[in-house]
Design a protein around this motif. Structure first.
Motif, PDB file in Angstrom:
ATOM      1  N   UNK A  53       0.732  -1.218   0.110  1.00 31.85           N
ATOM      2  CA  UNK A  53       0.113   0.107  -0.075  1.00 31.85           C
ATOM      3  C   UNK A  53       0.825   1.323   0.066  1.00 31.85           C
ATOM      4  N   UNK A  54       0.632   2.204  -0.905  1.00 27.21           N
ATOM      5  CA  UNK A  54       1.376   3.501  -1.249  1.00 27.21           C
ATOM      6  C   UNK A  54       0.893   4.377  -0.220  1.00 27.21           C
ATOM      7  N   UNK A  55       1.524   4.690   1.002  1.00 27.67           N
ATOM      8  CA  UNK A  55       1.044   5.756   1.828  1.00 27.67           C
ATOM      9  C   UNK A  55       2.419   6.313   2.750  1.00 27.67           C
ATOM     10  N   UNK A  56       2.481   7.229   3.376  1.00 29.02           N
ATOM     11  CA  UNK A  56       3.536   7.746   4.162  1.00 29.02           C
ATOM     12  C   UNK A  56       4.025   6.847   5.088  1.00 29.02           C
ATOM     13  N   UNK A  57       3.536   6.383   5.746  1.00 26.15           N
ATOM     14  CA  UNK A  57       3.723   5.432   6.973  1.00 26.15           C
ATOM     15  C   UNK A  57       4.533   6.196   8.133  1.00 26.15           C
ATOM     16  N   UNK A  58       4.042   7.665   8.082  1.00 26.42           N
ATOM     17  CA  UNK A  58       4.923   8.657   9.255  1.00 26.42           C
ATOM     18  C   UNK A  58       3.944   9.102  10.207  1.00 26.42           C
ATOM     19  N   UNK A  59       4.273   9.993  10.626  1.00 26.31           N
ATOM     20  CA  UNK A  59       3.606  10.487  12.028  1.00 26.31           C
ATOM     21  C   UNK A  59       2.609  11.576  11.567  1.00 26.31           C
ATOM     22  N   UNK A  60       2.334  12.093  10.254  1.00 27.80           N
ATOM     23  CA  UNK A  60       1.661  13.069   9.857  1.00 27.80           C
ATOM     24  C   UNK A  60       0.073  12.542  10.145  1.00 27.80           C
ATOM     25  N   UNK A  61      -0.809  13.882  10.325  1.00 26.66           N
ATOM     26  CA  UNK A  61      -2.303  13.547  10.708  1.00 26.66           C
ATOM     27  C   UNK A  61      -2.961  12.878   9.590  1.00 26.66           C
ATOM     28  N   UNK A  62      -2.360  12.912   8.309  1.00 26.58           N
ATOM     29  CA  UNK A  62      -3.235  12.428   7.169  1.00 26.58           C
ATOM     30  C   UNK A  62      -2.450  11.148   6.525  1.00 26.58           C
ATOM     31  N   UNK A  63      -1.608  10.616   7.142  1.00 24.22           N
ATOM     32  CA  UNK A  63      -0.809   9.469   6.716  1.00 24.22           C
ATOM     33  C   UNK A  63      -1.631   8.171   6.722  1.00 24.22           C
ATOM     34  N   UNK A  64      -2.516   7.768   7.677  1.00 30.82           N
ATOM     35  CA  UNK A  64      -3.217   6.545   7.787  1.00 30.82           C
ATOM     36  C   UNK A  64      -4.394   6.593   6.693  1.00 30.82           C
ATOM     37  N   UNK A  65      -4.803   7.964   6.612  1.00 29.50           N
ATOM     38  CA  UNK A  65      -6.093   8.272   5.571  1.00 29.50           C
ATOM     39  C   UNK A  65      -5.469   8.044   4.106  1.00 29.50           C
ATOM     40  N   UNK A  66      -4.262   8.485   3.868  1.00 31.77           N
ATOM     41  CA  UNK A  66      -3.798   8.320   2.528  1.00 31.77           C
ATOM     42  C   UNK A  66      -3.673   6.598   2.167  1.00 31.77           C
ATOM     43  N   UNK A  67      -3.249   5.928   3.317  1.00 33.29           N
ATOM     44  CA  UNK A  67      -3.262   4.510   2.980  1.00 33.29           C
ATOM     45  C   UNK A  67      -4.509   3.775   2.850  1.00 33.29           C
ATOM     46  N   UNK A  68      -5.655   4.361   3.615  1.00 36.07           N
ATOM     47  CA  UNK A  68      -7.001   4.041   3.390  1.00 36.07           C
ATOM     48  C   UNK A  68      -7.576   4.137   2.046  1.00 36.07           C
ATOM     49  N   UNK A  69      -7.068   5.371   1.421  1.00 39.95           N
ATOM     50  CA  UNK A  69      -7.831   5.427   0.306  1.00 39.95           C
ATOM     51  C   UNK A  69      -6.964   4.742  -0.873  1.00 39.95           C
ATOM     52  N   UNK A  70      -5.782   4.327  -0.832  1.00 38.05           N
ATOM     53  CA  UNK A  70      -4.973   3.825  -1.607  1.00 38.05           C
ATOM     54  C   UNK A  70      -5.319   2.347  -1.491  1.00 38.05           C
ATOM     55  N   UNK A  71      -5.704   1.821  -0.333  1.00 39.49           N
ATOM     56  CA  UNK A  71      -5.944   0.339  -0.219  1.00 39.49           C
ATOM     57  C   UNK A  71      -7.214   0.016  -1.004  1.00 39.49           C
ATOM     58  N   UNK A  72      -8.268   0.699  -0.693  1.00 42.41           N
ATOM     59  CA  UNK A  72      -9.468   0.639  -1.300  1.00 42.41           C
ATOM     60  C   UNK A  72      -9.724   1.014  -2.632  1.00 42.41           C
ATOM     61  N   UNK A  73      -8.783   1.823  -3.254  1.00 40.48           N
ATOM     62  CA  UNK A  73      -8.758   2.100  -4.637  1.00 40.48           C
ATOM     63  C   UNK A  73      -7.866   0.736  -5.498  1.00 40.48           C
ATOM     64  N   UNK A  74      -6.867   0.239  -4.600  1.00 39.58           N
ATOM     65  CA  UNK A  74      -6.464  -0.927  -5.091  1.00 39.58           C
ATOM     66  C   UNK A  74      -7.366  -2.172  -5.196  1.00 39.58           C
ATOM     67  N   UNK A  75      -7.890  -2.517  -4.241  1.00 36.76           N
ATOM     68  CA  UNK A  75      -8.773  -3.597  -4.131  1.00 36.76           C
ATOM     69  C   UNK A  75     -10.002  -3.538  -5.344  1.00 36.76           C
ATOM     70  N   UNK A  76     -10.206  -2.277  -5.284  1.00 40.08           N
ATOM     71  CA  UNK A  76     -11.536  -1.883  -6.323  1.00 40.08           C
ATOM     72  C   UNK A  76     -10.876  -1.991  -7.704  1.00 40.08           C
ATOM     73  N   UNK A  77      -9.765  -1.704  -8.329  1.00 46.87           N
ATOM     74  CA  UNK A  77      -9.003  -1.988  -9.475  1.00 46.87           C
ATOM     75  C   UNK A  77      -8.735  -3.475  -9.802  1.00 46.87           C
ATOM     76  N   UNK A  78      -8.165  -3.924  -8.888  1.00 47.50           N
ATOM     77  CA  UNK A  78      -7.739  -5.437  -8.889  1.00 47.50           C
ATOM     78  C   UNK A  78      -9.065  -6.218  -9.103  1.00 47.50           C
ATOM     79  N   UNK A  79     -10.291  -6.060  -8.277  1.00 49.01           N
ATOM     80  CA  UNK A  79     -11.446  -6.837  -8.408  1.00 49.01           C
ATOM     81  C   UNK A  79     -12.026  -6.578  -9.830  1.00 49.01           C
TER      82      UNK A  79
END
Length: 213
Positions: A74-100
């Protein structure tokens, strides 16, 4: 203070011995039987994540010998920024949707460690807001794709320190590992090094996933 120390230990470990571990080659976008979607922890090195993602993927390759596997980091910063987990959340769902969409017969194993577990939680519709390096939900796996998520493997899941866990349709397909004393997932935990020991659970996690594929 304990949480900050734990994250600092993980950061230092990433700059030391963990980065030298031999990691499996990750692939993406192939129409394989199983796509392993891995979300690394904060500052975690490795192809899919040296502490969890890489050893779990290797264990799955050994367990699922009759299946073709691919993997996605999953493509996301994995750092301590306030938006890091949210970016990962969006990328994971986009990947699953695309792959599916591209691979109608493909199923998924979701793997999340530490902040990566927050990302997976959010993607399943369980908010990690208020947890260590958590965030509000920004995207969820569509209901129509829910049956194609074969297993969910979580390690050092921060929402557990809030008394939360994966519930609903995904509950029986989820293995959620929290080491004794891990302050990231155990309220009142005081063993910061416990958060770095989840490689030991890779085989058990792969066995659980294999039983549900």
């Amino acid at each position: 203070m304990r949480i900050r120390l734990c994250l600092a230990v993980l950061s230092l470990a990433g700059g030391a011995g963990l980065a030298t571990l031999t990691a499996p080659t990750a692939t993406a976008a192939a129409c394989t039987d199983i796509d392993v979607v891995a979300v690394r922890g904060t500052f975690e090195p490795g192809t899919l994540g040296a502490i969890v993602g890489d050893p779990v993927y290797s264990a799955l390759q050994r367990k699922l010998t009759g299946k073709n596997l691919s993997s996605y980091k999953v493509d996301y910063p994995a750092n301590l920024s306030l938006t890091s987990a949210a970016q990962g959340n969006a990328d994971l769902v986009n990947h699953v949707r695309s792959q599916a969409s591209s691979c109608p017969n493909q199923r998924f194993v979701l793997v999340g460690y530490s902040q990566g577990a927050n990302v997976v939680d959010n993607s399943l519709g369980i908010s990690s807001e208020g947890a260590v390096v958590g965030s509000p939900i920004v995207a969820t796996i569509p209901t129509a794709l829910e049956p194609r998520v074969a297993a969910v493997l979580l390690f050092g899941n921060p929402i557990r320190a809030l008394g939360k866990s994966v519930t609903g349709v995904y509950q029986s397909r989820t293995a959620d590992f929290c080491a004794a004393g891990d302050p990231v997932c155990e309220n009142g935990g005081d063993d910061v090094l416990a958060h770095l020991g989840y490689t030991a659970d890779a085989d058990a996690a792969a066995t659980f996933a294999a039983s549900r594929v």
